[in-house]
Design a protein around this motif. Structure first.
Motif, PDB file in Angstrom:
ATOM      1  N   ASN A 250      43.097  33.503  78.731  1.00 36.45           N
ATOM      2  CA  ASN A 250      42.806  32.069  78.879  1.00 36.45           C
ATOM      3  C   ASN A 250      44.062  31.211  78.909  1.00 36.45           C
ATOM      4  OD1 ASN A 250      40.058  32.461  79.057  1.00 36.45           O
ATOM      5  ND2 ASN A 250      39.705  32.211  76.869  1.00 36.45           N
ATOM      6  N   GLY A 251      45.222  31.834  79.002  1.00 35.78           N
ATOM      7  CA  GLY A 251      46.444  31.067  79.209  1.00 35.78           C
ATOM      8  C   GLY A 251      47.315  30.890  77.988  1.00 35.78           C
ATOM      9  N   SER A 252      46.993  31.588  76.895  1.00 35.88           N
ATOM     10  CA  SER A 252      47.810  31.504  75.670  1.00 35.88           C
ATOM     11  C   SER A 252      48.047  30.057  75.251  1.00 35.88           C
ATOM     12  CB  SER A 252      49.175  32.202  75.874  1.00 35.88           C
ATOM     13  OG  SER A 252      48.994  33.518  76.300  1.00 35.88           O
ATOM     14  N   LEU A 253      47.000  29.266  75.285  1.00 37.44           N
ATOM     15  CA  LEU A 253      47.143  27.847  74.964  1.00 37.44           C
ATOM     16  C   LEU A 253      47.235  27.623  73.461  1.00 37.44           C
ATOM     17  CD1 LEU A 253      44.473  26.269  77.369  1.00 37.44           C
ATOM     18  CD2 LEU A 253      46.898  26.755  77.798  1.00 37.44           C
ATOM     19  N   ASP A 254      48.180  26.781  73.066  1.00 35.23           N
ATOM     20  CA  ASP A 254      48.220  26.408  71.652  1.00 35.23           C
ATOM     21  C   ASP A 254      47.214  25.276  71.400  1.00 35.23           C
ATOM     22  OD1 ASP A 254      49.367  24.009  72.396  1.00 35.23           O
ATOM     23  OD2 ASP A 254      51.369  24.511  71.692  1.00 35.23           O
ATOM     24  N   THR A 255      47.105  24.866  70.171  1.00 32.92           N
ATOM     25  CA  THR A 255      46.072  23.892  69.800  1.00 32.92           C
ATOM     26  C   THR A 255      46.249  22.591  70.573  1.00 32.92           C
ATOM     27  OG1 THR A 255      46.220  24.863  67.596  1.00 32.92           O
ATOM     28  CG2 THR A 255      44.921  22.867  67.809  1.00 32.92           C
ATOM     29  N   ASN A 256      47.483  22.162  70.692  1.00 31.39           N
ATOM     30  CA  ASN A 256      47.777  20.921  71.399  1.00 31.39           C
ATOM     31  C   ASN A 256      47.311  21.000  72.853  1.00 31.39           C
ATOM     32  OD1 ASN A 256      49.181  18.300  71.183  1.00 31.39           O
ATOM     33  ND2 ASN A 256      50.596  19.172  72.687  1.00 31.39           N
TER      34      ASN A 256
ATOM     35  N   GLY B 269      58.557  33.766  67.730  1.00 26.09           N
ATOM     36  CA  GLY B 269      58.510  32.864  68.868  1.00 26.09           C
ATOM     37  C   GLY B 269      57.348  33.217  69.767  1.00 26.09           C
ATOM     38  N   ALA B 270      57.625  33.408  71.064  1.00 25.73           N
ATOM     39  CA  ALA B 270      56.561  33.681  72.026  1.00 25.73           C
ATOM     40  C   ALA B 270      56.242  35.167  72.127  1.00 25.73           C
ATOM     41  CB  ALA B 270      56.966  33.143  73.401  1.00 25.73           C
ATOM     42  N   VAL B 271      56.985  35.990  71.388  1.00 30.80           N
ATOM     43  CA  VAL B 271      56.819  37.444  71.509  1.00 30.80           C
ATOM     44  C   VAL B 271      55.913  37.985  70.406  1.00 30.80           C
ATOM     45  CG1 VAL B 271      58.022  39.668  71.474  1.00 30.80           C
ATOM     46  CG2 VAL B 271      59.102  37.649  72.532  1.00 30.80           C
ATOM     47  N   ARG B 272      54.910  38.721  70.818  1.00 26.36           N
ATOM     48  CA  ARG B 272      54.042  39.454  69.880  1.00 26.36           C
ATOM     49  C   ARG B 272      54.196  40.928  70.195  1.00 26.36           C
ATOM     50  NH1 ARG B 272      48.723  41.817  69.898  1.00 26.36           N
ATOM     51  NH2 ARG B 272      47.323  41.110  68.244  1.00 26.36           N
ATOM     52  N   ARG B 273      54.504  41.736  69.187  1.00 27.81           N
ATOM     53  CA  ARG B 273      54.799  43.151  69.428  1.00 27.81           C
ATOM     54  C   ARG B 273      54.463  43.965  68.190  1.00 27.81           C
ATOM     55  NH1 ARG B 273      58.899  43.644  66.160  1.00 27.81           N
ATOM     56  NH2 ARG B 273      60.391  41.942  65.916  1.00 27.81           N
ATOM     57  N   ASP B 274      54.547  45.308  68.332  1.00 24.58           N
ATOM     58  CA  ASP B 274      54.323  46.190  67.185  1.00 24.58           C
ATOM     59  C   ASP B 274      55.331  45.862  66.082  1.00 24.58           C
ATOM     60  OD1 ASP B 274      52.275  47.737  68.348  1.00 24.58           O
ATOM     61  OD2 ASP B 274      53.756  48.925  69.456  1.00 24.58           O
ATOM     62  N   ALA B 275      54.859  45.966  64.862  1.00 25.70           N
ATOM     63  CA  ALA B 275      55.758  45.765  63.723  1.00 25.70           C
ATOM     64  C   ALA B 275      56.652  46.988  63.545  1.00 25.70           C
ATOM     65  CB  ALA B 275      54.933  45.537  62.454  1.00 25.70           C
ATOM     66  N   MET B 276      57.886  46.768  63.179  1.00 28.97           N
ATOM     67  CA  MET B 276      58.860  47.845  62.964  1.00 28.97           C
ATOM     68  C   MET B 276      59.374  47.776  61.514  1.00 28.97           C
ATOM     69  SD  MET B 276      58.996  49.350  65.886  1.00 28.97           S
ATOM     70  CE  MET B 276      58.442  48.960  67.556  1.00 28.97           C
ATOM     71  N   MET B 277      60.023  48.857  61.118  1.00 28.79           N
ATOM     72  CA  MET B 277      60.550  48.895  59.755  1.00 28.79           C
ATOM     73  C   MET B 277      61.567  47.778  59.521  1.00 28.79           C
ATOM     74  SD  MET B 277      59.936  50.471  56.923  1.00 28.79           S
ATOM     75  CE  MET B 277      60.673  49.844  55.411  1.00 28.79           C
ATOM     76  N   ASP B 278      62.304  47.414  60.565  1.00 25.81           N
ATOM     77  CA  ASP B 278      63.239  46.300  60.414  1.00 25.81           C
ATOM     78  C   ASP B 278      62.505  44.985  60.128  1.00 25.81           C
ATOM     79  OD1 ASP B 278      65.680  47.445  60.436  1.00 25.81           O
ATOM     80  OD2 ASP B 278      66.071  47.115  62.575  1.00 25.81           O
ATOM     81  N   ASP B 279      61.327  44.837  60.720  1.00 31.57           N
ATOM     82  CA  ASP B 279      60.539  43.641  60.412  1.00 31.57           C
ATOM     83  C   ASP B 279      60.119  43.653  58.951  1.00 31.57           C
ATOM     84  OD1 ASP B 279      60.388  42.496  63.088  1.00 31.57           O
ATOM     85  OD2 ASP B 279      59.162  44.241  63.580  1.00 31.57           O
ATOM     86  N   PHE B 280      59.667  44.824  58.511  1.00 29.73           N
ATOM     87  CA  PHE B 280      59.277  44.939  57.106  1.00 29.73           C
ATOM     88  C   PHE B 280      60.435  44.504  56.213  1.00 29.73           C
ATOM     89  CE2 PHE B 280      58.504  46.802  53.045  1.00 29.73           C
ATOM     90  CZ  PHE B 280      57.125  46.845  52.893  1.00 29.73           C
TER      91      PHE B 280
ATOM     92  N   LEU C  77      37.692  23.165  68.667  1.00 29.11           N
ATOM     93  CA  LEU C  77      39.109  23.183  69.065  1.00 29.11           C
ATOM     94  C   LEU C  77      39.797  24.463  68.597  1.00 29.11           C
ATOM     95  CD1 LEU C  77      41.772  21.848  70.040  1.00 29.11           C
ATOM     96  CD2 LEU C  77      41.917  20.742  67.794  1.00 29.11           C
ATOM     97  N   SER C  78      39.581  24.829  67.354  1.00 30.94           N
ATOM     98  CA  SER C  78      40.200  26.040  66.821  1.00 30.94           C
ATOM     99  C   SER C  78      39.701  27.252  67.590  1.00 30.94           C
ATOM    100  CB  SER C  78      39.845  26.206  65.339  1.00 30.94           C
ATOM    101  OG  SER C  78      40.243  25.083  64.605  1.00 30.94           O
ATOM    102  N   SER C  79      40.572  28.234  67.712  1.00 22.44           N
ATOM    103  CA  SER C  79      40.210  29.446  68.439  1.00 22.44           C
ATOM    104  C   SER C  79      40.227  30.647  67.508  1.00 22.44           C
ATOM    105  CB  SER C  79      41.214  29.682  69.576  1.00 22.44           C
ATOM    106  OG  SER C  79      41.087  31.006  70.057  1.00 22.44           O
ATOM    107  N   SER C  80      39.166  31.444  67.560  1.00 17.82           N
ATOM    108  CA  SER C  80      39.212  32.743  66.895  1.00 17.82           C
ATOM    109  C   SER C  80      39.142  33.844  67.947  1.00 17.82           C
ATOM    110  CB  SER C  80      38.071  32.870  65.874  1.00 17.82           C
ATOM    111  OG  SER C  80      36.822  32.758  66.512  1.00 17.82           O
ATOM    112  N   ASP C  81      39.494  33.502  69.182  1.00 19.57           N
ATOM    113  CA  ASP C  81      39.536  34.508  70.250  1.00 19.57           C
ATOM    114  C   ASP C  81      40.512  35.612  69.880  1.00 19.57           C
ATOM    115  OD1 ASP C  81      37.778  33.073  71.753  1.00 19.57           O
ATOM    116  OD2 ASP C  81      39.286  32.252  73.130  1.00 19.57           O
TER     117      ASP C  81
END
Lengths: 479, 479
Positions: free
Chosen positions: A433-439, B106-117, A421-425
């Motif tokens: 693959n659809g950004s599926l969460d664990t659920n 949330g649903a966004v994955r992006r480069d880390a910025m100094m503001d994130d730090f 079930l767990s993904s290390s992709d």
């Protein structure tokens, strides 16, 4: 079956154990336990215990003498002998969720139906990590109340060939459970020799055993069928808010029930039960997977071993509404101590959600993943020349990698636990693959498992006899 | 600080420990360790060790003699003395995620910025469960590579008043870390007397220490600043696939680095490092929160204690992409053994996602919840007359409830750990509140925490001096 030969994690000192002992003896003697059934009271009276109205004031030495009559370990047979379970010692047996009136699949939460009951039974049959589908996996809303125990039992007996749990709603239901066990396993003598069901007798904590549970206990004990005597304690409501007090109460309740089982039939196989968590003191809601429940579980194991009894714990307990992060960590917060304490009979091992109100399909799959991980984690290391791999270091040298080393090639298929079930992709693959969460991934898995279900082979004559019994009894019960 | 006075869970027998000992002595002697820095090689040569090219063939007794020079426990000062940490013994210190180039909100994955730090630094400042924001909390993409260590250090020194970690990209960066420490804490003598930073020196496993890491080690050890000598082992790639072999390699690597630190400056505070997990043997992906990593962690604690050294582990490690169920259970699968083993310096305690590639805001909040739960779970029970609550039983009797009992009223505010992220709301309330899963609830929480952030008070003169240093050095570095 899983045998847990890792060390037990024990957190109570000898001083602490002595304090608990003094306290349970006092509580048992001075406050006593209520038994809401005349037969139970009469048995205690005949045995010389002080009975006032429904309260039995128990002599601790008498109780310990009864407890000593219970077997330290025992077997329960499944209709496939390969699935027999051994209760006690280092062995751990796992059964599915028990009791929810509701079901969750994905975003939908609804009443449980008989088809859900059958589905969870099939899932339990398909996963080696479960030794039993359980008993009341869910309460099927679309079957008549008075006879639904027959439908549930028939499903457990035919759709799985694993050990099952008995019905405890009433003495009538217990007798039906026993009768159907006799049909499946070849008569009364056969099931008395090696029992065929395990039944959950809950205490109406604090310090009261109710009539229906006692009716069931009387039936099962008479037939030599194992019972799990379980104090049902949400600290703050059913016990004082302090863990030591809850542990003391738990001892008094469990031992008093176990003593009764031995009075009914000396040698009745029993399990020291524990269902111990706490409420939220602001809302009154039950909470699961809490630190307090983890501590309680560790202590319970140590206490049960002191009495020489196998013990029961909960499995993947959580207050979460779906198989999200909270469900993940709360379930493990119960399951890890379950393994650390070496619980012998683990209920609610798969599928529990929302404080036990909901049986979750995705949660079921998640819990099986946890059980697989923990079984791997609680397997002792083998340390020998081969596993120390000196030659691999000579082969690879400094700053190299072991991917192609001979030592690796010989072991790479089985060396690590491999999750399903767990993904290390990596991110790209996971996104493709659809950004599926664990659920969501669990949802795909349980549907596929149900499609792949194959019923275990069964003698047609026995199946028909069971079906005839169900039809006859349903008619007798007026449904 | 959290002091873990619960028992340690140790799973290696004396026979197993003896086998590991024979094996590490042999590996150290016969295969040796590469040090890619002339100063390091020269130090070993002068100390009488056999050096061939870059490989040092170490005498185990010599190494143990060096290890014995390291303090068993030591202090690290924070600019707010209330936040000083003590490393070793029963104490556990927790720092945030370290190293990710990416951020998830949330649903966004992006480069880390100094503001994130800065944001993660502020979050760490706000949670008592974290003793340190860490060091390279994330790699801020919008700052120049050569001078970003200055921006990060300034943020750690000004936005928190907790202990921080040093930069290890190069000797130059290490010197800047030390210089800024001198400004903040009142000069070289002050920081040599009680150190002010902890720095992570990773091994290029197997059995190689690289030049840049050694440059940093040389600088920090000369200044008496603590270093965490960490074998970086994903079993199957950087070590053999068997756990015993990985443990042996880990001992050789850690002890060889620790010996070097003592050669540079006897008494240098060191931490026995461990970053031990495995790869997926089909895809080659790193996996975290695995059963193998849990076993490795438990063993590492036992081994480090045998050498009399404080030790470091990872915290909430997971391969999950977001704060979902997998993140929940994998993180706890590392964090629970971290507490069972009593790790002294816990890195990546909050915010780690996707195998360390991503710092997650929601995950940060989830991990703090786990830390709170575990701190409660690893607090010994108090067993006394009051907690045994006999009178409460007399008051409530059989089948009653304890909600209004005197014993409850006196304790209900503090008796149980109270979560801030987990929900035990009933279905109706949970639905009315938007049916939020854990990840969504965490999102609300971290935003609120950031709004509520208050900078810890700081001397304006010192702040200005630090800022001037950063401006001057940035110019010198050509950024």
């Amino acid at each position: 079956m899983f045998k847990n030969t890792m060390p037990r994690y024990e957190i109570l000192s000898e001083d602490a154990m002595a304090s608990l002992e003094t306290a349970w003896r006092r509580l048992m003697t001075e406050v006593g336990v209520e038994f809401m059934h005349d037969d139970a009271l009469e048995l205690f009276r005949q045995a010389g215990q002080k009975v006032v109205d429904n309260t039995v004031f128990l002599d601790p030495e008498f109780v310990l003498a009864q407890v000593a009559k219970a077997p330290r370990e025992f077997d329960v047979q499944a209709r496939n002998p390969a699935n027999n379970v051994h209760i006690g010692g280092d062995f751990m047996a796992f059964s599915g969720v028990y009791g929810p009136p509701f079901v969750r699949e994905g975003a939908v939460r609804r009443d449980a139906m008989m088809d859900d009951f059958r589905n969870f039974t099939k899932l339990a049959q398909g996963y080696d990590e479960l030794d039993s589908a359980g008993g009341i996996i869910c309460e099927p809303y679309d079957t008549p109340l008075d006879s639904r125990h027959l439908d549930m039992l028939l499903a457990l007996q035919t759709l799985t060939d694993k050990v099952y749990m008995g019905n405890v709603v009433s003495g009538v239901n217990a007798r039906d459970t026993i009768a159907m066990g006799e049909i499946l396993f070849g008569g009364r003598e056969a099931i008395e020799e090696t029992p065929v069901s395990i039944s959950l007798i809950n205490c109406n904590s604090p310090l009261r055993w109710d009539d229906r549970m006692l009716e069931s206990l009387l039936e099962y004990a008479k037939a030599g069928q194992p019972v799990v005597l379980t104090p049902f304690i949400l600290m703050g409501a059913m016990s004082p808010v302090t863990i030591p007090a809850a542990l003391v109460q738990q001892i008094v309740e469990a031992l008093s029930g176990i003593a009764l089982a031995q009075l009914i039939r000396p040698g009745t196989p029993v399990i020291f039960g524990s269902f111990l968590s706490n409420i939220d003191m602001q809302s009154g809601s039950p909470c699961f997977g809490t630190p307090e429940s983890g501590i309680g579980l560790l202590c319970t194991g140590q206490i049960a071993r002191r009495f020489g009894l196998p013990f029961r714990s909960g499995g993947g307990l959580t207050s979460a509404h779906q198989a999200d992060a909270q469900a993940g960590y709360e379930s493990l917060m119960t399951l890890m101590p379950t393994f650390l304490a070496g619980a012998n009979w683990v209920m609610h091992s798969a599928g529990w959600l929302e404080g036990g109100l909901v049986a979750g399909y995705e949660k079921f799959v998640m819990d099986v993943e946890l059980l697989q991980m923990l079984r791997a984690e609680f397997t002792p290391l083998e340390i020998d020349e081969a596993s120390l791999a000196f030659d691999a270091h000579v082969e690879v040298g400094h700053g190299g990698h072991f991917l192609g080393a001979m030592h690796t090639m010989e072991r790479f298929r089985t060396c690590f636990h491999r999750p399903f079930l767990s993904s290390s992709d990596n991110f790209d693959k996971w996104t493709r693959n659809g950004s599926l969460d664990t659920n969501e991934r669990a949802s795909v898995i349980y549907r596929k498992r149900l499609e792949e279900y194959e019923p275990p082979p069964m003698d047609d004559g026995i199946r028909e006899e069971l079906e005839r019994y169900v039809i006859r009894r349903r008619a007798e019960l007026g449904d």
